[in-house]
Scaffold this active site. Structure first.
Site, PDB file in Angstrom:
ATOM      1  N   VAL A 288       0.911  -1.131  -0.124  1.00 50.52           N
ATOM      2  CA  VAL A 288      -0.232   0.030   0.309  1.00 50.52           C
ATOM      3  C   VAL A 288       0.227   1.587  -0.046  1.00 50.52           C
ATOM      4  O   VAL A 288       0.327   2.608  -0.852  1.00 50.52           O
ATOM      5  CB  VAL A 288      -0.906  -0.215   1.510  1.00 50.52           C
ATOM      6  CG1 VAL A 288      -1.270   1.065   1.493  1.00 50.52           C
ATOM      7  CG2 VAL A 288      -2.179  -1.423   0.847  1.00 50.52           C
ATOM      8  N   GLU A 293      -2.074   5.518  -4.758  1.00 53.02           N
ATOM      9  CA  GLU A 293      -3.924   5.585  -4.963  1.00 53.02           C
ATOM     10  C   GLU A 293      -4.331   6.503  -5.509  1.00 53.02           C
ATOM     11  O   GLU A 293      -5.276   6.462  -6.199  1.00 53.02           O
ATOM     12  CB  GLU A 293      -4.074   4.408  -3.646  1.00 53.02           C
ATOM     13  CG  GLU A 293      -4.259   3.826  -2.665  1.00 53.02           C
ATOM     14  CD  GLU A 293      -2.786   3.461  -2.177  1.00 53.02           C
ATOM     15  OE1 GLU A 293      -2.330   4.796  -1.849  1.00 53.02           O
ATOM     16  OE2 GLU A 293      -2.134   2.606  -1.679  1.00 53.02           O
ATOM     17  N   ASP A 335      -6.938  21.753 -42.840  1.00 43.42           N
ATOM     18  CA  ASP A 335      -7.286  22.174 -43.860  1.00 43.42           C
ATOM     19  C   ASP A 335      -7.079  23.599 -43.318  1.00 43.42           C
ATOM     20  O   ASP A 335      -6.843  24.548 -43.366  1.00 43.42           O
ATOM     21  CB  ASP A 335      -9.149  21.740 -43.950  1.00 43.42           C
ATOM     22  CG  ASP A 335      -9.596  21.742 -44.867  1.00 43.42           C
ATOM     23  OD1 ASP A 335      -8.839  21.636 -45.849  1.00 43.42           O
ATOM     24  OD2 ASP A 335     -10.492  20.863 -44.769  1.00 43.42           O
ATOM     25  N   ASP A 617     -13.243  17.851 -41.302  1.00 41.96           N
ATOM     26  CA  ASP A 617     -15.134  18.955 -41.031  1.00 41.96           C
ATOM     27  C   ASP A 617     -16.084  18.164 -41.832  1.00 41.96           C
ATOM     28  O   ASP A 617     -16.706  18.033 -41.313  1.00 41.96           O
ATOM     29  CB  ASP A 617     -14.791  20.290 -41.638  1.00 41.96           C
ATOM     30  CG  ASP A 617     -15.041  20.292 -43.036  1.00 41.96           C
ATOM     31  OD1 ASP A 617     -14.050  19.347 -44.212  1.00 41.96           O
ATOM     32  OD2 ASP A 617     -14.145  21.444 -43.304  1.00 41.96           O
ATOM     33  N   GLU A 686       6.046   7.159   3.620  1.00 43.61           N
ATOM     34  CA  GLU A 686       4.976   5.749   3.906  1.00 43.61           C
ATOM     35  C   GLU A 686       5.970   4.169   3.909  1.00 43.61           C
ATOM     36  O   GLU A 686       4.929   3.560   4.680  1.00 43.61           O
ATOM     37  CB  GLU A 686       4.026   5.938   2.495  1.00 43.61           C
ATOM     38  CG  GLU A 686       3.114   7.202   1.999  1.00 43.61           C
ATOM     39  CD  GLU A 686       2.515   6.803   1.037  1.00 43.61           C
ATOM     40  OE1 GLU A 686       2.716   5.589   0.474  1.00 43.61           O
ATOM     41  OE2 GLU A 686       1.989   7.839   0.805  1.00 43.61           O
ATOM     42  N   THR A 716      -6.070  13.133   2.870  1.00 38.35           N
ATOM     43  CA  THR A 716      -5.054  14.533   2.663  1.00 38.35           C
ATOM     44  C   THR A 716      -5.046  14.893   1.319  1.00 38.35           C
ATOM     45  O   THR A 716      -4.384  15.570   1.499  1.00 38.35           O
ATOM     46  CB  THR A 716      -4.235  14.795   4.078  1.00 38.35           C
ATOM     47  OG1 THR A 716      -2.905  13.488   3.995  1.00 38.35           O
ATOM     48  CG2 THR A 716      -4.971  14.157   5.152  1.00 38.35           C
TER      49      THR A 716
END
Length: 906
Positions: A288, A293, A335, A617, A686, A716
């Protein structure tokens, strides 16, 4: 366009063969089919409609969101957590997967409806001859062999061969030609490409004038319109550069996470002596912690913000990732009509100068030899060239009553693209007069004299013809279309001519009229911006090369003598020759381009590594619009087909809007790199808590729970990251060359700065807060901290301190991420108010997580004391300040090095 076997409506059937043979092959006649025979043929030929290949695609699209590499990694983490009984963690991870999948799925569900839009070109009803009677049937029931009745204003329902009469047909939806063309049963063309055959009409085109009957030789997917529909479906749309890079990064992250998990799980189990359950907790935390994430939702939201910004500027983007692709565009294939020009013809000159009498005669002929009509409200409708001529006649003081003109018209010889002229015979108060207009090279040989001042005529000598040819060339070099206008007055009692050859002879030249579809005023500046940004512009048009060259020169697209190729030249070129031409020739113009030609050019440019934006177009542009990295359709003048096939639609049909969109795309790309760096900078803080836990063998309790980690990642982090996507454009953004297609959005210096500099610093500060709380409470390594122990409350405060310390470091990272080298003061601390509000939200959410009892129970947090909050207060300044010092050293180094001012400011 070359005529190949694939172009034929059916095996062995040639619609350009003699009409008797075609009727034999179709087993039909000039009186059509019987109703019973038509019903039988409908069973074998099928309905006259355009079909879409394949079935529903949304289940596959939805499934793809759950099998993305990052999603697979989270599934593995949820499975591990569930296997060892950590159900809350497993459920939380699954919720994150669902949120990401639904968010991505919704933005991808812009349905591909190009074929349905093509179907709109088929009229619901058609007039046919069945059982020797004219009747109206559903167009879907037309079959080969039916005889169509075509009248002015009808949308033609199938591909057919004219067997009687003549009509003017607007083929612009198929060929891109703005001028209607004349098609007649007596204009026989054999062994030519079907779209050039002057006795054929095609499904989806419109009859603008005349009446005819035609035998149907192709219906449904066998028509030219169906062929384009099938071609559009075969063209697969590739992933954008950003989509490819994000997917590549996702796999990289997944591999790193799996390798780390496999490497550290034995260490945690055997080396550190953790229990199997704790080892699984460690593995889940590692997975994780490695998975950003918020990466995919934040990228999606940032691109959505870019889409809204572009919509306000006149560019509606139908695919979010296209915003970033615009920033890497290095070739624009544009074009001419309506994109570079105003799509409005106007008369600019009359040669040679005339007196009032001669101008009156010229204006009268312009009104007579004209099929534009004035409505009761005063507006003029019709072909743009003829509308411009009528308006010019009105300015010259000539009465323009089109109803009276039509009432007194005795005969008309329609415009013939081969002869390049048209003529009419009309009753006038002073007798009958033949009026004619057309290309000078076809009209002047038919004129024997020229009208002069006071109505006197002078013979057209060879010298005078040379002078007139020089006038025509001078106007043509300025991109103007020149028409010669002439007349012949019939003597009393002279019979009205019955053939064109008899009518268009012994003419008196009244004058030369020059017209222009002027370039848009803002295009030249936009082209200059593109050139400054290193973007190459190639003109691809269905119009004549001379006109396209003049417009390209007036707008600054070409500055020398460009290489001009028509469709036939391109068809003869091999793939290698085309690649060489596109690589070695800077200034190119492709004229008279077919659908396959535009598609082939887009393919060749992309094969040589270019990121291509293609404008269009018409129906014929749909395959190329789908193949290009960015298909750009016209919102005002474009067809529904082009709009559905395109990635971006210009609501103002303006080339300058493309340049603005490229600038916006570059800004969005820069900002994507900023918030990707911001998200990656949090991977280290982390992961570190789980490494500390594992390497200590459990003597140090887990500094951050998995649920707290998910709250940090998803809760957060998102708004500040999104706010970085709103950073204003940096100076000199359009002075940079386009980045290469394969340039990675994530580069080594970014990762080193994110993981090993700011990441390590933030992790150290967060862990310092964790140990500060535990040690102050009397904790020693190995002391129990679980439920019911004296240190449990202190442990919960300590994990909360880790969480809040990471949030504080996150704030400092957000300010550091705003620039790569420039100081924060140079861009303004308060220049991005959304970031400030995002930080306010982040702090408010963190307060709820820390102090709200329900979330305390769910996430295992505890209220922090004032001294703990005071300890974390300097964290943002420390993180941002360290990066500010780093950038100061980089600027000093760059100032002494060979980098220019632009590089030093980045």
């Amino acid at each position: 366009m070359t005529d190949t076997v694939a172009d034929k409506p059916a095996a062995g059937l040639d619609p350009t063969e003699r009409i008797e043979l075609l009727l034999r092959d179709l087993r039909s006649s000039r009186s059509g089919l019987t109703d019973r025979e038509a019903r039988r043929r409908l069973l074998s030929a099928g309905p006259n409609e355009l079909r879409r290949r394949g079935g529903w695609t949304w289940p596959r699209q939805l499934a793809r969101q759950f099998t993305h590499p990052l999603a697979l990694l989270l599934w593995a983490a949820a499975g591990l957590a569930w296997a060892v009984g950590i159900e809350p963690v497993a459920i939380a991870v699954v919720v994150v997967i669902l949120i990401n999948a639904v968010f991505a799925f919704v933005q991808e569900r812009h349905a591909e409806r190009a074929v349905e839009a093509l179907a709109a070109f088929l009229p619901p009803r058609a007039k046919v001859v069945r059982d020797n009677q004219v009747g109206v049937i559903d167009a879907v029931d037309l079959v080969p062999g039916d005889v169509l009745v075509i009248e002015e204003g009808d949308r033609i329902s199938a591909d057919a061969r004219l067997i009687d009469g003549g009509v003017e047909v607007d083929l612009s939806t198929l060929t891109g030609e703005s001028m209607p063309v004349y098609r007649a049963a007596d204009l026989l063309d054999t062994q030519v490409p079907v779209q050039q055959a002057r006795d054929l009409v095609f499904s989806g085109t419109t009859c603008t004038e005349g009446q005819a009957r035609a035998v149907v030789f192709a219906t449904g997917m066998h028509t030219e319109l169906g062929r384009i529909a099938a071609l559009s479906q075969r063209v697969e749309r590739d992933e954008s550069p950003l989509e490819k890079q994000v997917r590549r990064v996702a796999w990289l992250i997944a591999m790193i996470s799996v390798v780390l998990g496999v490497a550290f799980l034995p260490i945690a189990t055997f080396g550190a002596g953790l229990s199997f359950v704790n080892a699984v907790v460690f593995a889940v935390g590692l997975l994780v912690g490695n998975v950003p994430e918020g990466l995919l939702p934040v990228i999606t939201l940032a691109l959505a913000i870019g889409v809204r910004g572009l919509a306000r500027r006149g560019a509606v983007v139908r695919r979010l990732s296209a915003v970033e692709t615009l920033g890497s565009t290095d070739v624009i294939c544009t074009d001419k009509t309506g994109t570079l020009t105003e799509n409005r013809m106007r008369v600019t000159a009359i040669e040679p100068p005339r007196d009032d009498f001669a101008l009156g005669r010229l204006a009268s002929a312009i009104v007579l030899c004209n099929n534009a009509r004035r409505a009761p409200d005063g507006t003029v409708a019709g072909d743009p060239t003829e509308v411009a001529l009528l308006e010019s006649a009105a300015e010259l003081g000539q009465p323009v009553d089109t109803a009276e003109r039509d009432q007194h018209r005795r005969r008309q010889f329609h415009f013939d693209p081969a002869r390049k002229r048209m003529s009419t015979v009309d009753d006038r108060p002073d007798g009958q007069v033949i009026s004619a207009k057309g290309a000078p090279e076809t009209m002047l040989p038919l004129c024997h004299a020229e009208l002069g001042a006071g109505g006197m005529t002078a013979p057209l000598t060879a010298r005078r013809r040379d002078e007139l040819a020089s006038l025509v060339d001078a106007q043509a070099r300025q991109g103007r279309r020149v028409l010669a206008v002439a007349e012949r007055r019939l003597t009393p009692g002279e019979e009205i001519p019955t053939t064109r050859e008899d009518a268009e002879r012994d003419l008196v030249l009244l004058g030369l009229v020059a017209m222009v579809d002027p370039p848009r005023n803002e295009v030249a500046a936009a082209v200059a911006d593109c050139h400054a940004a290193g973007i190459r512009i190639i003109v691809i048009t269905g119009d004549h090369g001379l006109t396209a060259t003049a417009i390209a020169r007036q707008t600054g697209i070409v500055r020398g003598e460009p290489t001009v190729l028509n469709g036939t030249d391109l068809d003869r070129m091999t793939e290698n020759e085309l690649d060489a031409l596109l690589t070695q020739t800077e200034e190119l113009i492709f004229a008279r381009s077919s659908p396959e030609a535009k598609l082939r050019i887009a393919d060749a440019l992309r094969a040589t590594g270019h990121v291509v934006a293609m404008t269009g177009d018409g129906v014929n542009d749909a395959p190329a619009l789908r193949r290009a990295d960015i298909g750009v359709a016209m919102g005002r003048s474009g067809t529904d087909v082009a709009r559905e096939a395109a990635t971006m639609v210009l609501t103002d049909d303006n080339f300058a809007t493309i340049t603005a969109a490229v600038q916006a795309g570059r800004r969005v790309y820069d900002n994507i790199r900023k918030f990707i760096f911001y998200i990656f900078a949090h991977a280290t803080p982390e992961i570190v808590p789980f490494l500390v836990f594992a390497l200590s063998g459990g003597t140090i309790p887990l500094p951050l729970t998995v649920l707290q980690l998910l709250a940090f990642d998803v809760g957060t982090e998102t708004l500040p990251a999104l706010a970085l996507g709103r950073e204003p454009a940096e100076p000199g953004l359009m002075d940079r060359p386009p980045r290469k297609r394969d340039e990675s959005v994530i580069q080594t210096p970014m990762l080193l700065r994110a993981w090993l500099f700011l990441g390590v610093l933030s992790a150290a500060l967060a862990m310092a807060g964790f140990f500060y709380v535990l040690v102050r409470a009397g904790w020693h390594p190995g002391d129990p901290t679980g439920e019911g122990t004296p240190l449990n409350h202190a442990y919960r405060q300590a994990t909360t301190m880790t969480f809040f310390g990471m949030v504080a470091g996150q704030i400092g990272t957000a300010f550091a991420a705003r620039t790569d080298r420039a100081s924060l003061r140079s861009i303004g601390v308060f220049s991005n108010p959304l970031l400030l509000w995002g930080i306010v939200f982040e702090l408010a959410l963190a307060a709820v997580i820390i102090y709200a009892p329900p979330l305390q129970d769910l996430l295992g947090t505890a209220a922090l004391t004032p001294d703990m909050l005071a300890l974390t207060a300097p964290f943002p300044v420390i993180v941002w300040g360290a990066d500010e010092i780093r950038r100061w050293f980089l600027r000093r180094r760059d100032a002494r090095g060979p980098l220019g001012p632009r590089d030093r400011d980045r």
